[in-house]
Design an enzyme around this catalytic site. Structure first.
Site, PDB file in Angstrom:
ATOM      1  N   GLY A  69       0.828  -1.200   0.000  1.00  0.00           N
ATOM      2  CA  GLY A  69       0.000   0.000   0.000  1.00  0.00           C
ATOM      3  C   GLY A  69       0.867   1.255   0.000  1.00  0.00           C
ATOM      4  O   GLY A  69       0.571   2.227  -0.687  1.00  0.00           O
ATOM      5  N   ASN A 147      -6.921   5.450   9.094  1.00  0.00           N
ATOM      6  CA  ASN A 147      -6.482   4.231   9.767  1.00  0.00           C
ATOM      7  C   ASN A 147      -6.463   4.366  11.280  1.00  0.00           C
ATOM      8  O   ASN A 147      -6.508   3.366  11.978  1.00  0.00           O
ATOM      9  CB  ASN A 147      -5.098   3.819   9.264  1.00  0.00           C
ATOM     10  CG  ASN A 147      -4.119   4.965   9.196  1.00  0.00           C
ATOM     11  OD1 ASN A 147      -4.349   5.953   8.498  1.00  0.00           O
ATOM     12  ND2 ASN A 147      -3.051   4.859   9.936  1.00  0.00           N
ATOM     13  N   GLN A 175      -7.261   1.360   4.055  1.00  0.00           N
ATOM     14  CA  GLN A 175      -7.992   0.980   5.264  1.00  0.00           C
ATOM     15  C   GLN A 175      -9.466   0.685   4.956  1.00  0.00           C
ATOM     16  O   GLN A 175     -10.101  -0.103   5.645  1.00  0.00           O
ATOM     17  CB  GLN A 175      -7.870   2.114   6.281  1.00  0.00           C
ATOM     18  CG  GLN A 175      -8.062   1.720   7.715  1.00  0.00           C
ATOM     19  CD  GLN A 175      -7.104   0.656   8.214  1.00  0.00           C
ATOM     20  OE1 GLN A 175      -7.547  -0.385   8.700  1.00  0.00           O
ATOM     21  NE2 GLN A 175      -5.814   0.874   8.099  1.00  0.00           N
ATOM     22  N   SER A 195      -4.186  -2.474  -0.302  1.00  0.00           N
ATOM     23  CA  SER A 195      -3.128  -3.359   0.190  1.00  0.00           C
ATOM     24  C   SER A 195      -3.742  -4.667   0.668  1.00  0.00           C
ATOM     25  O   SER A 195      -4.796  -4.662   1.307  1.00  0.00           O
ATOM     26  CB  SER A 195      -2.388  -2.677   1.336  1.00  0.00           C
ATOM     27  OG  SER A 195      -1.412  -3.535   1.864  1.00  0.00           O
ATOM     28  N   HIS A 197      -2.704  -7.029   2.905  1.00  0.00           N
ATOM     29  CA  HIS A 197      -2.637  -7.557   4.282  1.00  0.00           C
ATOM     30  C   HIS A 197      -3.616  -6.912   5.247  1.00  0.00           C
ATOM     31  O   HIS A 197      -3.729  -7.314   6.401  1.00  0.00           O
ATOM     32  CB  HIS A 197      -1.197  -7.493   4.823  1.00  0.00           C
ATOM     33  CG  HIS A 197      -0.726  -6.142   5.246  1.00  0.00           C
ATOM     34  ND1 HIS A 197      -0.698  -5.771   6.568  1.00  0.00           N
ATOM     35  CD2 HIS A 197      -0.246  -5.084   4.551  1.00  0.00           C
ATOM     36  CE1 HIS A 197      -0.198  -4.541   6.658  1.00  0.00           C
ATOM     37  NE2 HIS A 197       0.076  -4.105   5.435  1.00  0.00           N
ATOM     38  N   THR A 233       9.828  -8.531 -11.230  1.00  0.00           N
ATOM     39  CA  THR A 233       9.157  -9.811 -11.422  1.00  0.00           C
ATOM     40  C   THR A 233       7.982  -9.854 -10.459  1.00  0.00           C
ATOM     41  O   THR A 233       8.124  -9.533  -9.276  1.00  0.00           O
ATOM     42  CB  THR A 233      10.137 -10.964 -11.145  1.00  0.00           C
ATOM     43  OG1 THR A 233      11.222 -10.827 -12.055  1.00  0.00           O
ATOM     44  CG2 THR A 233       9.461 -12.312 -11.320  1.00  0.00           C
ATOM     45  N   CYS A 321       3.027   2.623  12.561  1.00  0.00           N
ATOM     46  CA  CYS A 321       4.224   3.264  12.017  1.00  0.00           C
ATOM     47  C   CYS A 321       4.778   4.307  12.964  1.00  0.00           C
ATOM     48  O   CYS A 321       5.933   4.680  12.878  1.00  0.00           O
ATOM     49  CB  CYS A 321       3.884   3.922  10.682  1.00  0.00           C
ATOM     50  SG  CYS A 321       2.843   2.887   9.675  1.00  0.00           S
TER      51      CYS A 321
HETATM   52  C1  LIG Z   1      -1.607   0.127   6.220  1.00  0.00           C
HETATM   53  C2  LIG Z   1      -1.854   1.385   5.484  1.00  0.00           C
HETATM   54  C3  LIG Z   1      -0.989   1.819   4.475  1.00  0.00           C
HETATM   55  C4  LIG Z   1       0.281   1.084   4.136  1.00  0.00           C
HETATM   56  O1  LIG Z   1       0.048  -0.145   3.522  1.00  0.00           O
HETATM   57  P1  LIG Z   1       1.245  -1.233   3.532  1.00  0.00           P
HETATM   58  O2  LIG Z   1       0.791  -2.291   2.613  1.00  0.00           O
HETATM   59  O3  LIG Z   1       1.368  -1.693   4.961  1.00  0.00           O
HETATM   60  O4  LIG Z   1       2.472  -0.519   3.067  1.00  0.00           O
HETATM   61  C5  LIG Z   1      -1.297   2.979   3.800  1.00  0.00           C
HETATM   62  N1  LIG Z   1      -2.394   3.684   4.099  1.00  0.00           N
HETATM   63  C6  LIG Z   1      -3.257   3.306   5.060  1.00  0.00           C
HETATM   64  C7  LIG Z   1      -4.472   4.117   5.310  1.00  0.00           C
HETATM   65  C8  LIG Z   1      -3.015   2.147   5.787  1.00  0.00           C
HETATM   66  O5  LIG Z   1      -3.869   1.788   6.747  1.00  0.00           O
END
Ligand SMILES: *Cc1c(COP(=O)(O)O)cnc(C)c1O
Length: 385
Positions: A69, A147, A175, A195, A197, A233, A321
């Site tokens: 993300g 988030n 999010q 993203s 995860h 890749t 973070c």
């Molecule tokens: C988690 C998050 C990101 C970063 O995504 P990653 O895949 O962990 O780098 C960016 N923006 C928001 C709002 C998030 O919650």
């Protein structure tokens, strides 16, 4: 263990792992290779692209896979800035650091950045955007859902203003995706980050939606992957997992939202009843269904987290973070909280796998922990008198 930090990351769904495993083992081909195992891997990536596109209401060729993300956010902000002539960027004060620090980088490299303020609930006012747009504005970037405090922005209204002025509009929907409906057509955005995860997929894979015709420079230079726009890749297994996780999230959304709302509202109600001097951060209704962010006066969020951890409860004081830093969250400061109150915050982000028992356990542990921390606080001593 009770895990209520799903805004930081989510566990990989077993069905997702199952779909990924062949691409980590026997189906190891490189999608750029022309022989069969390569072609098979390419088909897998493009099938996944179609699935992610469908869950966002996009066209298949408008989805570009990234390494996260954060990469999608960086690409949108820097790539659109570099591809345009204007030297002015507009974003909001409550963005994820992936957008905020990318904008800061541009600021140190000859761009001007306007940071739109938010109100006490964390909302951007569309009129502020209208006023901020200039002839040389190259990009507007405002997140779909925050988030930390869960506030959901009026993206369709904001994007419409940018469109009127022919300025590309990016939204960080990392999010929001999987939690609430995210449709690029309904939102009217030009770029959108997601993203894997955060919705039961693997870490290290994301995507950027780029509306057809949007001008953007690559962030990663090299081979011709991703239609020549993003070298590397492909993370085939990750991409396959991402697609399946988004399909599952779309299918389960109605049911999961009902579960989340019931758990979250019960948690909010019980915290308010049992812990004095608390405030719910974020918009009361325009918020993600699984998010509850409270500030508890006279305590320090990090101590609260450690004590909850000792009870097997994993939550957050805000953004993963920023943990480890002593600065209070930029989001909580932006909604107007004073430093001391911003420091005493607890974000609980639920998943549909959490239970009523989890909520009751958290509330039962929270109350005495907050009391113990307050008993040690000189500020609270003054209040009691
Ligand atoms: C988690 C998050 C990101 C970063 O995504 P990653 O895949 O962990 O780098 C960016 N923006 C928001 C709002 C998030 O919650």
């Amino acid at each position: 263990m009770i895990y209520v930090d799903n805004a930081a990351t989510t566990p990989l769904k077993p069905e997702v792992l199952e779909k990924m495993t062949p691409y980590l083992t026997e189906r190891f081909g490189n999608p750029s290779s022309i022989y069969k195992s390569g072609r098979d891997a390419k088909v897998a990536v493009n099938t996944a692209r179609a699935a992610v596109a469908e869950s966002l209401g996009a066209e298949e060729h408008e989805i570009y896979f990234t390494g996260s993300g954060s990469e999608a956010d960086n690409w949108a902000v820097k790539g659109v800035a570099h591809a345009g002539k204007g030297k002015h960027i507009i974003t909001s004060a409550v963005e994820h650091h992936a957008v905020l620090h990318a904008a800061g980088f541009l600021e140190r490299n000859g761009y001007e950045v306007t940071y739109l303020p938010v109100d006490g609930d964390g909302l951007v006012d569309p009129d502020d955007l209208r006023t901020a747009i200039r002839g040389d504005t190259a990009l507007v970037s405002v997140m779909t859902a925050n988030n930390e405090i869960g506030t959901v922005q009026p993206i369709a209204a904001l994007a419409a203003i940018a469109r009127e002025r022919r300025v590309p509009f990016h939204t960080d929907a990392v999010q929001a995706f999987g939690q609430i409906p995210v449709d690029v057509g309904a939102l009217g955005v030009d770029l959108l980050s997601v993203s894997a995860h955060k919705l039961g997929g693997p870490k290290g894979v994301g995507a950027l939606y780029i509306r057809k015709g949007t001008k953007i420079s690559p962030l990663i230079h090299g081979g011709a992957q991703e239609n020549g726009k993003r070298a590397s890749t492909e993370n085939v297994a990750g991409i396959v997992g991402f697609a399946h996780a988004s399909e599952l999230a779309m299918k389960g959304m109605n049911k999961n939202t009902a579960i989340l709302l019931a758990l979250r509202d019960d948690y909010i109600k019980k915290v308010r009843e049992s812990v004095p001097y608390c405030r719910l951060n974020g918009h009361p209704t325009k918020r993600l269904p699984g998010n509850a962010n409270f500030s508890f006066e006279f305590i320090e969020g990090e101590s609260l987290l450690l004590m909850l951890d000792m009870k097997g409860i994993e939550a957050s004081s805000g953004s993963a973070c920023t943990s480890g830093s002593l600065d209070p969250s930029h989001v909580l400061l932006a909604i107007g909280l004073p430093h001391d109150i911003a420091h005493g915050s607890l974000r609980v982000s639920l998943s549909a796998d959490n239970t009523q028992e989890d909520v009751d356990t958290i509330v039962a542990e929270l109350r005495p922990i907050v009391q113990r921390l307050r008993d040690m606080s000189p500020l609270y001593e003054g209040i009691k008198k």
